[in-house]
Write an enzyme that holds these catalytic residues in place. Sequence first.
Site, PDB file in Angstrom:
ATOM      1  N   LYS A  22       0.842  -1.203   0.000  1.00  0.00           N
ATOM      2  CA  LYS A  22       0.000   0.000   0.000  1.00  0.00           C
ATOM      3  C   LYS A  22       0.875   1.249   0.000  1.00  0.00           C
ATOM      4  O   LYS A  22       0.673   2.152  -0.822  1.00  0.00           O
ATOM      5  CB  LYS A  22      -0.902  -0.038   1.242  1.00  0.00           C
ATOM      6  CG  LYS A  22      -1.937   1.039   1.316  1.00  0.00           C
ATOM      7  CD  LYS A  22      -3.089   0.621   2.197  1.00  0.00           C
ATOM      8  CE  LYS A  22      -2.804   0.701   3.679  1.00  0.00           C
ATOM      9  NZ  LYS A  22      -2.608   2.071   4.181  1.00  0.00           N
ATOM     10  N   GLY A  91      -4.701   8.051   5.476  1.00  0.00           N
ATOM     11  CA  GLY A  91      -3.802   9.057   6.042  1.00  0.00           C
ATOM     12  C   GLY A  91      -2.618   9.321   5.124  1.00  0.00           C
ATOM     13  O   GLY A  91      -2.164  10.465   4.997  1.00  0.00           O
ATOM     14  N   ARG A 119      -8.368  12.213  12.570  1.00  0.00           N
ATOM     15  CA  ARG A 119      -6.909  12.038  12.729  1.00  0.00           C
ATOM     16  C   ARG A 119      -6.162  13.381  12.652  1.00  0.00           C
ATOM     17  O   ARG A 119      -6.573  14.299  11.945  1.00  0.00           O
ATOM     18  CB  ARG A 119      -6.406  11.032  11.694  1.00  0.00           C
ATOM     19  CG  ARG A 119      -7.046   9.662  11.938  1.00  0.00           C
ATOM     20  CD  ARG A 119      -6.619   8.633  10.943  1.00  0.00           C
ATOM     21  NE  ARG A 119      -5.194   8.335  11.056  1.00  0.00           N
ATOM     22  CZ  ARG A 119      -4.553   7.539  10.202  1.00  0.00           C
ATOM     23  NH1 ARG A 119      -5.207   6.988   9.194  1.00  0.00           N
ATOM     24  NH2 ARG A 119      -3.271   7.311  10.360  1.00  0.00           N
ATOM     25  N   SER A 160       7.087   9.281  12.401  1.00  0.00           N
ATOM     26  CA  SER A 160       6.076   9.120  11.358  1.00  0.00           C
ATOM     27  C   SER A 160       6.689   9.304   9.978  1.00  0.00           C
ATOM     28  O   SER A 160       7.185  10.377   9.644  1.00  0.00           O
ATOM     29  CB  SER A 160       4.939  10.130  11.558  1.00  0.00           C
ATOM     30  OG  SER A 160       4.160  10.213  10.380  1.00  0.00           O
ATOM     31  N   ASP A 313       2.046  -1.105  11.936  1.00  0.00           N
ATOM     32  CA  ASP A 313       0.743  -1.568  11.435  1.00  0.00           C
ATOM     33  C   ASP A 313       0.461  -3.028  11.791  1.00  0.00           C
ATOM     34  O   ASP A 313      -0.650  -3.516  11.581  1.00  0.00           O
ATOM     35  CB  ASP A 313       0.673  -1.390   9.915  1.00  0.00           C
ATOM     36  CG  ASP A 313       0.658   0.094   9.524  1.00  0.00           C
ATOM     37  OD1 ASP A 313       0.274   0.930  10.358  1.00  0.00           O
ATOM     38  OD2 ASP A 313       1.041   0.400   8.381  1.00  0.00           O
ATOM     39  N   ARG A 344      -6.257   1.926  18.142  1.00  0.00           N
ATOM     40  CA  ARG A 344      -5.978   0.485  18.056  1.00  0.00           C
ATOM     41  C   ARG A 344      -5.651  -0.138  19.405  1.00  0.00           C
ATOM     42  O   ARG A 344      -5.801  -1.355  19.564  1.00  0.00           O
ATOM     43  CB  ARG A 344      -4.855   0.223  17.040  1.00  0.00           C
ATOM     44  CG  ARG A 344      -5.339   0.436  15.615  1.00  0.00           C
ATOM     45  CD  ARG A 344      -4.312   0.081  14.564  1.00  0.00           C
ATOM     46  NE  ARG A 344      -4.933   0.169  13.238  1.00  0.00           N
ATOM     47  CZ  ARG A 344      -4.255   0.335  12.105  1.00  0.00           C
ATOM     48  NH1 ARG A 344      -2.941   0.431  12.124  1.00  0.00           N
ATOM     49  NH2 ARG A 344      -4.895   0.395  10.963  1.00  0.00           N
ATOM     50  N   ARG A 386      -7.323  -3.129   9.709  1.00  0.00           N
ATOM     51  CA  ARG A 386      -6.392  -4.048  10.381  1.00  0.00           C
ATOM     52  C   ARG A 386      -7.016  -4.658  11.637  1.00  0.00           C
ATOM     53  O   ARG A 386      -6.650  -5.757  12.040  1.00  0.00           O
ATOM     54  CB  ARG A 386      -5.076  -3.351  10.687  1.00  0.00           C
ATOM     55  CG  ARG A 386      -4.387  -2.878   9.404  1.00  0.00           C
ATOM     56  CD  ARG A 386      -2.918  -2.615   9.577  1.00  0.00           C
ATOM     57  NE  ARG A 386      -2.435  -1.724   8.548  1.00  0.00           N
ATOM     58  CZ  ARG A 386      -2.128  -2.079   7.293  1.00  0.00           C
ATOM     59  NH1 ARG A 386      -2.249  -3.333   6.913  1.00  0.00           N
ATOM     60  NH2 ARG A 386      -1.715  -1.188   6.419  1.00  0.00           N
TER      61      ARG A 386
END
Length: 427
Positions: A22, A91, A119, A160, A313, A344, A386
């Site tokens: 991705k 994102g 977000r 990030s 992830d 998450r 996910r």
Amino acid sequence: MASLRIGPAAAIEGRYRPPSDKSLTHRALMFGAIAAGVSRVRNPLGSEDAGATRRCLEAMGLRVEAVEDGWLLHPSEWHTPEGVLDCGNSGTTMRLLSGLIASRPLTATLAGDASLSRRPMGRIAEPLRLMGARVEGDRPPITIHGGGLRGIRYATPVASAQIKSCILLAGLRAEGTTTVEEETLTRDHTERMLAACGVSLDRHRDGERHVVSVHGGQTVQPFDFAVPADISSAAFFMVAAALLPAARLTLEDVGVNPARTGILDVLDQAGVKWFAEAHRDQMGEPVADLTIHDGGDLRPFEIGGGLVPRLIDEIPVLAVLATQCDGVSVIRDAQELRVKESDRIERVAEGLRAMGARVETREDGMEIEGPVQLRGATIQTDGDHRIGMAFAVAGLIAQGETVVEGSEAIQTSFPTFAEDLWKLTYA
Ligand code: S3P
């Protein structure tokens, strides 16, 4: 709302090529849209997230020609889009595109779905403002008035790759040099792909920091890129293979960039046997076939520090693995999980507890004590692909039936997940 019903499985075996990466598909589209000629992308990911990037770029001038094994990307001068750019659930689309838009003399509004709208975007708005762009909004929708940027030196406040990539992409058309410093190295796909497209970057270590600089005004050469399979999608099958009593699964053509392979370190900690073979390279990205054997007795593991961005992830599905390890597994330094497609930490803890697991949460992670016999439960994805896939894997080892509600979220990254899992597992 769609739902997925999963029952117990005894085995997973075969050879399988997971869907394409991705992160790399997003970047291939974006780099094709700024290249100095026509690029070719072979086996791109055909998921909703990739579709969002494609449609946004098309709205600003990219032409995507479908060919037998993928796309030919025909770039043109970018223009102000007519409507709002819909980044869907992605994102990466919003944050990376923002850098490209901010460095061009155009105005665009970027919006997203309910999950993306929650977000944080201040993390990219701030450096773009420092570079001279006008950015309205710190949460989606955001509006960017771009052009006339100057280079900055910026230390990212959180680990990030999306922030780093946004700034580097803006820096490509900024005056002077743009430098990003990271305390922990995050995935470096942008750097590798830019370098493979002839962009000169300086990358070095400054003590503990990872530093990357780019001079503005460089040309991105067109490319021919075969997108490898996504280790983050492969992860669900790797964990299934580690958990099921009879397993031997070869995952083909998987991207094994060291900034993405933290899951392999965790499999080592847990005592799961795996090996990599047929190593190759695609535009600076290492690729290999990975074979996983059943785990046998699983040891608890610890995730923290520099390992976190290398498997960020994969944490939901690694939490499922932890429920079967003999002792307490610890996940820390992972507060970023709270601002992913869902919170998450909460979604994983809530779902695992509903299945009978022992989980303690903290602000930056969780502790999971195993082993426990999971039992089937009804799990909500909360729009997070996910979460949906991690609990489908949990369902393979649970007693009774597990129902994943809101399973349409899985389309974000892995449209064939349910049928592929079905084909490879046996009751
Ligand atoms: C991505 C980077 C990661 C990851 C996301 C894709 C990318 O996000 O979670 O799925 O393509 O750069 P952060 O870099 O914000 O942690």
